[in-house]
Design a protein around this motif. Sequence first.
Motif, PDB file in Angstrom:
ATOM      1  N   LEU A  25       0.847  -1.185   0.000  1.00 15.72           N
ATOM      2  CA  LEU A  25       0.000   0.000   0.000  1.00 15.72           C
ATOM      3  C   LEU A  25       0.883   1.236   0.000  1.00 15.72           C
ATOM      4  CD1 LEU A  25      -2.616  -1.157   2.647  1.00 15.72           C
ATOM      5  CD2 LEU A  25      -2.938  -1.025   0.169  1.00 15.72           C
ATOM      6  N   GLU A  26       1.974   1.186   0.788  1.00 17.27           N
ATOM      7  CA  GLU A  26       2.947   2.273   0.860  1.00 17.27           C
ATOM      8  C   GLU A  26       4.327   1.699   1.133  1.00 17.27           C
ATOM      9  OE1 GLU A  26       0.180   5.739   2.961  1.00 17.27           O
ATOM     10  OE2 GLU A  26       1.766   4.783   4.116  1.00 17.27           O
ATOM     11  N   VAL A  27       5.338   2.374   0.620  1.00  8.93           N
ATOM     12  CA  VAL A  27       6.732   2.078   0.937  1.00  8.93           C
ATOM     13  C   VAL A  27       7.438   3.420   1.017  1.00  8.93           C
ATOM     14  CG1 VAL A  27       7.383   1.759  -1.505  1.00  8.93           C
ATOM     15  CG2 VAL A  27       8.790   0.735   0.303  1.00  8.93           C
ATOM     16  N   ILE A  73       4.990   5.538  -3.192  1.00  5.87           N
ATOM     17  CA  ILE A  73       6.389   5.563  -2.763  1.00  5.87           C
ATOM     18  C   ILE A  73       6.592   6.923  -2.096  1.00  5.87           C
ATOM     19  CG2 ILE A  73       8.799   5.352  -3.445  1.00  5.87           C
ATOM     20  CD1 ILE A  73       7.754   3.787  -5.943  1.00  5.87           C
ATOM     21  N   LEU A  74       6.675   6.908  -0.776  1.00  9.36           N
ATOM     22  CA  LEU A  74       6.605   8.117   0.031  1.00  9.36           C
ATOM     23  C   LEU A  74       7.917   8.457   0.732  1.00  9.36           C
ATOM     24  CD1 LEU A  74       3.203   7.256   1.768  1.00  9.36           C
ATOM     25  CD2 LEU A  74       3.558   8.549  -0.345  1.00  9.36           C
ATOM     26  N   LYS A  75       7.994   9.681   1.240  1.00  6.90           N
ATOM     27  CA  LYS A  75       9.121  10.053   2.107  1.00  6.90           C
ATOM     28  C   LYS A  75       9.049   9.234   3.391  1.00  6.90           C
ATOM     29  CE  LYS A  75       9.284  14.757   0.340  1.00  6.90           C
ATOM     30  NZ  LYS A  75       8.961  16.153   0.593  1.00  6.90           N
ATOM     31  N   LYS A  76       7.854   9.170   3.963  1.00  8.10           N
ATOM     32  CA  LYS A  76       7.590   8.383   5.170  1.00  8.10           C
ATOM     33  C   LYS A  76       6.210   7.752   5.033  1.00  8.10           C
ATOM     34  CE  LYS A  76      10.657   8.980   8.570  1.00  8.10           C
ATOM     35  NZ  LYS A  76      11.391   7.835   9.032  1.00  8.10           N
ATOM     36  N   CYS A  77       6.089   6.492   5.380  1.00  5.39           N
ATOM     37  CA  CYS A  77       4.790   5.821   5.342  1.00  5.39           C
ATOM     38  C   CYS A  77       3.831   6.504   6.311  1.00  5.39           C
ATOM     39  CB  CYS A  77       4.930   4.348   5.725  1.00  5.39           C
ATOM     40  SG  CYS A  77       5.727   3.326   4.478  1.00  5.39           S
ATOM     41  N   ALA A 120       7.717  12.738 -10.591  1.00  7.27           N
ATOM     42  CA  ALA A 120       6.450  13.413 -10.304  1.00  7.27           C
ATOM     43  C   ALA A 120       5.429  12.464  -9.679  1.00  7.27           C
ATOM     44  CB  ALA A 120       5.884  14.037 -11.580  1.00  7.27           C
ATOM     45  N   ALA A 121       5.523  11.180  -9.979  1.00  7.94           N
ATOM     46  CA  ALA A 121       4.615  10.177  -9.433  1.00  7.94           C
ATOM     47  C   ALA A 121       5.127   9.585  -8.127  1.00  7.94           C
ATOM     48  CB  ALA A 121       4.395   9.060 -10.459  1.00  7.94           C
ATOM     49  N   THR A 122       6.259  10.092  -7.642  1.00  6.30           N
ATOM     50  CA  THR A 122       6.929   9.572  -6.456  1.00  6.30           C
ATOM     51  C   THR A 122       7.113  10.700  -5.452  1.00  6.30           C
ATOM     52  OG1 THR A 122       8.165   8.091  -7.932  1.00  6.30           O
ATOM     53  CG2 THR A 122       8.965   8.293  -5.669  1.00  6.30           C
ATOM     54  N   GLU A 123       6.589  10.524  -4.229  1.00  3.06           N
ATOM     55  CA  GLU A 123       6.772  11.572  -3.224  1.00  3.06           C
ATOM     56  C   GLU A 123       8.219  11.633  -2.742  1.00  3.06           C
ATOM     57  OE1 GLU A 123       4.113  12.543   0.439  1.00  3.06           O
ATOM     58  OE2 GLU A 123       5.820  11.342   1.153  1.00  3.06           O
ATOM     59  N   ALA A 124       8.820  10.476  -2.526  1.00  2.90           N
ATOM     60  CA  ALA A 124      10.215  10.427  -2.064  1.00  2.90           C
ATOM     61  C   ALA A 124      11.139  10.905  -3.181  1.00  2.90           C
ATOM     62  CB  ALA A 124      10.585   9.001  -1.658  1.00  2.90           C
ATOM     63  N   HIS A 125      12.257  11.486  -2.787  1.00  2.00           N
ATOM     64  CA  HIS A 125      13.260  11.898  -3.772  1.00  2.00           C
ATOM     65  C   HIS A 125      13.901  10.654  -4.376  1.00  2.00           C
ATOM     66  CE1 HIS A 125      16.560  13.956  -5.686  1.00  2.00           C
ATOM     67  NE2 HIS A 125      17.392  13.136  -5.069  1.00  2.00           N
TER      68      HIS A 125
END
Length: 137
Positions: A25-27, A73-77, A120-125
Amino acid sequence: AFIDSATSFGLIRGGHVDACFLGALEVDAEGNLANWIIPGKKAPGMGGAMDLLTGADKVILAMEHTAKGAPKILKKCTLPLTAKGSVNMIVTEMGVMEITPEGIVLTEINPEFTVEQVQAATEAHLIVSKDLKPMKK
């Protein structure tokens, strides 16, 4: 091959699995994974995913890059974690990424997308590998 549940848990808990594939769901950039509960939905528990994440030598996520346009794909779940720091690789329709101590490294890209579209589709760098390759079909 088919095996019973007790044998499968014995294999994973005994450290006999080299790699496993899971959805997510998130990583996040630290390799943390949330894949067992959706807020507002009934959840029976995280099941065997926690065993796989802690017992396999390598954890590879096979997932869609976004959910209804929102990054997965996030900076933090933000969802409750299944395991911390267990993910080694992420494979989506947009590319292949490796989790490293420095962050998420984009190592392969689907030629249908640009690096800018993947970011752009990814929150994390994303760190773009100097050896970035096209994904194989």
